[in-house]
Write a protein that holds these residues in place. Structure first.
Motif, PDB file in Angstrom:
ATOM      1  N   LEU A 145      76.965 126.164  87.143  1.00 29.32           N
ATOM      2  CA  LEU A 145      77.380 126.226  85.742  1.00 29.32           C
ATOM      3  C   LEU A 145      78.498 127.240  85.563  1.00 29.32           C
ATOM      4  CD1 LEU A 145      77.014 125.554  82.711  1.00 29.32           C
ATOM      5  CD2 LEU A 145      75.231 127.320  82.649  1.00 29.32           C
ATOM      6  N   GLN A 146      78.357 128.408  86.159  1.00 28.18           N
ATOM      7  CA  GLN A 146      79.396 129.439  86.046  1.00 28.18           C
ATOM      8  C   GLN A 146      80.700 128.992  86.701  1.00 28.18           C
ATOM      9  OE1 GLN A 146      78.725 132.001  84.172  1.00 28.18           O
ATOM     10  NE2 GLN A 146      76.574 131.407  83.953  1.00 28.18           N
ATOM     11  N   VAL A 147      80.591 128.350  87.874  1.00 28.14           N
ATOM     12  CA  VAL A 147      81.798 127.889  88.562  1.00 28.14           C
ATOM     13  C   VAL A 147      82.506 126.806  87.745  1.00 28.14           C
ATOM     14  CG1 VAL A 147      82.657 126.710  90.634  1.00 28.14           C
ATOM     15  CG2 VAL A 147      80.924 128.509  90.837  1.00 28.14           C
ATOM     16  N   THR A 148      81.728 125.884  87.173  1.00 24.45           N
ATOM     17  CA  THR A 148      82.335 124.812  86.372  1.00 24.45           C
ATOM     18  C   THR A 148      83.028 125.382  85.140  1.00 24.45           C
ATOM     19  OG1 THR A 148      80.615 123.293  87.123  1.00 24.45           O
ATOM     20  CG2 THR A 148      81.899 122.643  85.197  1.00 24.45           C
ATOM     21  N   LEU A 149      82.371 126.316  84.455  1.00 24.55           N
ATOM     22  CA  LEU A 149      82.995 126.939  83.288  1.00 24.55           C
ATOM     23  C   LEU A 149      84.277 127.672  83.674  1.00 24.55           C
ATOM     24  CD1 LEU A 149      79.898 128.376  81.385  1.00 24.55           C
ATOM     25  CD2 LEU A 149      81.244 126.359  80.822  1.00 24.55           C
ATOM     26  N   GLY A 150      84.253 128.321  84.826  1.00 20.94           N
ATOM     27  CA  GLY A 150      85.461 128.999  85.289  1.00 20.94           C
ATOM     28  C   GLY A 150      86.595 128.040  85.573  1.00 20.94           C
ATOM     29  N   ALA A 151      86.260 126.875  86.163  1.00 19.81           N
ATOM     30  CA  ALA A 151      87.304 125.889  86.453  1.00 19.81           C
ATOM     31  C   ALA A 151      87.917 125.334  85.184  1.00 19.81           C
ATOM     32  CB  ALA A 151      86.707 124.755  87.297  1.00 19.81           C
ATOM     33  N   VAL A 152      87.121 125.243  84.104  1.00 20.07           N
ATOM     34  CA  VAL A 152      87.620 124.700  82.846  1.00 20.07           C
ATOM     35  C   VAL A 152      88.381 125.747  82.044  1.00 20.07           C
ATOM     36  CG1 VAL A 152      86.949 123.660  80.645  1.00 20.07           C
ATOM     37  CG2 VAL A 152      85.798 122.968  82.746  1.00 20.07           C
ATOM     38  N   LEU A 153      87.879 126.979  82.033  1.00 20.57           N
ATOM     39  CA  LEU A 153      88.430 128.010  81.152  1.00 20.57           C
ATOM     40  C   LEU A 153      89.573 128.812  81.759  1.00 20.57           C
ATOM     41  CD1 LEU A 153      85.127 129.496  79.652  1.00 20.57           C
ATOM     42  CD2 LEU A 153      86.712 127.918  78.553  1.00 20.57           C
ATOM     43  N   LEU A 154      89.556 129.013  83.067  1.00 24.10           N
ATOM     44  CA  LEU A 154      90.463 129.965  83.694  1.00 24.10           C
ATOM     45  C   LEU A 154      91.635 129.269  84.365  1.00 24.10           C
ATOM     46  CD1 LEU A 154      87.742 132.226  85.380  1.00 24.10           C
ATOM     47  CD2 LEU A 154      88.789 132.525  83.131  1.00 24.10           C
ATOM     48  N   ASP A 155      92.648 130.065  84.701  1.00 18.81           N
ATOM     49  CA  ASP A 155      93.747 129.529  85.499  1.00 18.81           C
ATOM     50  C   ASP A 155      93.294 129.411  86.955  1.00 18.81           C
ATOM     51  OD1 ASP A 155      93.864 132.113  86.615  1.00 18.81           O
ATOM     52  OD2 ASP A 155      95.457 132.753  85.259  1.00 18.81           O
ATOM     53  N   GLY A 156      94.152 128.836  87.790  1.00 21.80           N
ATOM     54  CA  GLY A 156      93.755 128.551  89.162  1.00 21.80           C
ATOM     55  C   GLY A 156      93.353 129.783  89.952  1.00 21.80           C
ATOM     56  N   ARG A 157      94.134 130.842  89.849  1.00 21.57           N
ATOM     57  CA  ARG A 157      93.853 132.054  90.624  1.00 21.57           C
ATOM     58  C   ARG A 157      92.535 132.683  90.194  1.00 21.57           C
ATOM     59  NH1 ARG A 157      98.100 137.132  91.237  1.00 21.57           N
ATOM     60  NH2 ARG A 157      96.804 138.409  92.649  1.00 21.57           N
ATOM     61  N   SER A 158      92.301 132.755  88.899  1.00 24.88           N
ATOM     62  CA  SER A 158      91.055 133.351  88.401  1.00 24.88           C
ATOM     63  C   SER A 158      89.847 132.482  88.756  1.00 24.88           C
ATOM     64  CB  SER A 158      91.145 133.526  86.882  1.00 24.88           C
ATOM     65  OG  SER A 158      92.206 134.392  86.532  1.00 24.88           O
ATOM     66  N   SER A 159      90.025 131.172  88.748  1.00 26.85           N
ATOM     67  CA  SER A 159      88.925 130.280  89.107  1.00 26.85           C
ATOM     68  C   SER A 159      88.482 130.513  90.547  1.00 26.85           C
ATOM     69  CB  SER A 159      89.340 128.820  88.914  1.00 26.85           C
ATOM     70  OG  SER A 159      89.646 128.558  87.565  1.00 26.85           O
ATOM     71  N   TRP A 160      89.448 130.629  91.460  1.00 23.28           N
ATOM     72  CA  TRP A 160      89.103 130.893  92.852  1.00 23.28           C
ATOM     73  C   TRP A 160      88.506 132.283  93.025  1.00 23.28           C
ATOM     74  CZ3 TRP A 160      88.269 127.213  95.999  1.00 23.28           C
ATOM     75  CH2 TRP A 160      89.002 126.023  95.927  1.00 23.28           C
ATOM     76  N   SER A 161      88.923 133.232  92.218  1.00 23.59           N
ATOM     77  CA  SER A 161      88.318 134.565  92.272  1.00 23.59           C
ATOM     78  C   SER A 161      86.847 134.507  91.888  1.00 23.59           C
ATOM     79  CB  SER A 161      89.069 135.521  91.331  1.00 23.59           C
ATOM     80  OG  SER A 161      90.419 135.651  91.710  1.00 23.59           O
ATOM     81  N   LEU A 162      86.542 133.706  90.855  1.00 20.70           N
ATOM     82  CA  LEU A 162      85.146 133.556  90.447  1.00 20.70           C
ATOM     83  C   LEU A 162      84.336 132.854  91.540  1.00 20.70           C
ATOM     84  CD1 LEU A 162      83.087 133.919  88.155  1.00 20.70           C
ATOM     85  CD2 LEU A 162      83.725 131.644  87.340  1.00 20.70           C
ATOM     86  N   VAL A 163      84.927 131.857  92.187  1.00 23.55           N
ATOM     87  CA  VAL A 163      84.242 131.182  93.298  1.00 23.55           C
ATOM     88  C   VAL A 163      83.921 132.177  94.410  1.00 23.55           C
ATOM     89  CG1 VAL A 163      84.515 129.475  95.131  1.00 23.55           C
ATOM     90  CG2 VAL A 163      85.200 128.908  92.800  1.00 23.55           C
ATOM     91  N   ALA A 164      84.860 133.064  94.704  1.00 19.94           N
ATOM     92  CA  ALA A 164      84.629 134.067  95.745  1.00 19.94           C
ATOM     93  C   ALA A 164      83.484 135.004  95.362  1.00 19.94           C
ATOM     94  CB  ALA A 164      85.916 134.865  95.981  1.00 19.94           C
TER      95      ALA A 164
END
Length: 463
Positions: A145-164
């Motif tokens: 859920l957190q990763v999906t929200l990050g992919a929708v809300l954040l830019d590409g670099r921030s999304s990958w940071s959240l995945v890490a």
């Protein structure tokens, strides 16, 4: 009701109403709209709405964790570290309260702010999983859920940071966590874990559908607002170009009109012409037409801000309506226009040349299709002056009503036509008002202009 295209531009007179623009600014249609300093952009508003959704999701997590801990600890009898897990929940509550207070005084929400909020949620989830079995806890699926929200809300670099961050948390949980011990009477631990996984999947799916749908709605609203701003910029570009053309034409016409005026004055003093009754009548008619042309040219220059103080003056609502009606009747028809002043208190306002030209434009449109009856109704709605122009013509086509105020929307079939109501819409919008149109039930159409009294006032407060 059809539309014509008079020359209407911004007014720059000494009596310009408060809130009106004093100059024309060229905005390229393809440029991104730039918000003035101190105002929020569509992206700012969208990020603020999305941050509010994250806060709502956090409240949902607080309630869900309380219910889950109570069920596992009291119903199943599993020994959970209630105090540390309760401390995490209190931390989420404190974070939400602080976030609400922070948003109240925060001008804009950035991508970095959303990233920090999601990382804090991941940290809280990791702490709860650490205290209740680690990766063996079936609710580890909530990481998705957190990763999906990050992919929708954040830019590409921030999304990958959240995945890490999520990946690091999962690896850490495989090495360090407190085991979840279930009582013997609870049954097969595998069956319980499968049931927990199903519950976690269902919860994850529901939260994803609810919150991602709402986030997409916010994004659609932002895109629609941006499209509206681009359309407005394109319309402003049309206004500027037409204003420049009109101003240039007015300057060019000034010299030949002055020459014709001098020639007519000379002819007036020639006995051979003045003694001839028919020629004298023709000369009088020519002088009247010439004065009309000179008045139009002066109006164009005044509207373009090149003849200060000539276009606007202090007046009242009743005097403005009377003068407007008398001027229109003298130029068009004495019997067609019926004015109904239901405004009430006669307040002082500015007689603005651009507003008068805009109203003339609507009246002319109505006159083209309704030669024997037009009604101009003035009313007060709150702090607004509402002018309604009704006719008994065939009404607007449905496609024109849907595109009201957009350029080149005309039922006349003329190339380049359809700018009249477009200009009216922009004049009214510059004064902070709005324009609507509708077809009447029996026959005819009505155009309504809503104008804030605050932009027409002379030092008055209409609160």
């Amino acid at each position: 009701m059809l539309d014509r295209s008079p020359s209407i531009a911004d007014d720059k007179t000494d009596w310009a109403p408060r809130g009106s623009h004093s100059s024309l600014a060229v905005v390229q249609a393809g440029d991104e709209p730039i918000a003035p300093l101190g105002t929020s952009t569509p992206d700012d508003e969208t990020d603020r709405k999305n941050m509010s959704l994250l806060i709502q999701l956090r409240w949902t997590a607080v309630v869900g964790q309380i219910v889950t801990i109570a069920a596992v600890h009291l119903w199943l009898g599993a020994p959970l570290p209630v105090v540390p897990m309760g401390a995490v929940i209190l931390g989420l509550v404190a974070l939400n309260i602080a976030s609400l207070a922070w948003m109240r005084y925060r001008f804009a929400i950035s991508n970095h702010d959303l990233l920090v909020a999601l990382i804090l949620d991941v940290v809280a989830l990791t702490a709860q999983l650490y205290l209740s079995g680690g990766v063996t806890n079936p609710f580890t699926s909530l990481y998705l859920l957190q990763v999906t929200l990050g992919a929708v809300l954040l830019d590409g670099r921030s999304s990958w940071s959240l995945v890490a961050v999520v990946f690091t948390a999962i690896i850490w949980l495989t090495e360090a966590s407190r085991p979840l011990v279930l009582p013997e009477w609870a049954g097969d631990p595998i069956n319980l874990r499968v049931g927990g996984m199903l519950l976690g999947f269902a919860l994850n799916a529901v939260l994803l559908v609810v919150f991602v749908t709402r986030i997409h709605r916010n994004l659609r609203e932002r895109d629609a607002h941006l499209a509206s701003l681009r359309q407005h910029a394109a319309e402003q570009d049309h206004i500027v170009r037409m204003g420049l053309l009109a101003s240039g034409a007015a300057h060019e016409l000034g010299t030949p009109l002055a020459s014709v005026s001098v020639i007519l004055s000379d002819w007036r003093r020639m006995p051979a012409l003045t003694n001839n009754r028919e020629l004298a009548e023709d000369l009088a008619e020519m002088e009247t037409a010439l004065k009309r042309c000179q008045s139009i040219v002066t109006g164009i220059l005044v509207s373009a801000g090149e003849a200060r103080g000539e276009g606007s003056s202090p007046t009242t609502v009743a005097e403005f309506l009377e003068a407007l009606a008398e001027e229109w009747r003298s130029a068009r028809s004495r019997t067609t226009l019926h004015v109904v002043n239901a405004f009430g208190e006669d307040l002082p306002i500015v007689s603005d040349v651009t507003l008068k030209q805009a109203i003339f434009n609507v009246l002319d449109n109505a006159f083209e299709v309704s030669r024997y009856w037009i009604e101009l109704l003035a009313e007060r709605e709150g702090d607004n002056l509402v002018l309604s122009i009704s006719d008994r013509g065939p009404g607007f086509p449905k496609d024109m009503l849907a595109q009201l105020g957009k350029p080149y929307q005309s039922s006349k079939g003329r190339a380049g036509g359809g700018l009249g109501l477009f200009l009216v819409m922009n004049v009214v919008r510059k004064l902070g008002g709005s324009m609507t149109a509708e077809n009447l039930r029996n026959r005819g159409a009505k155009v309504k202009l809503v104008l804030p009294l605050s932009t027409l006032a002379i030092g008055q407060n209409f609160d």
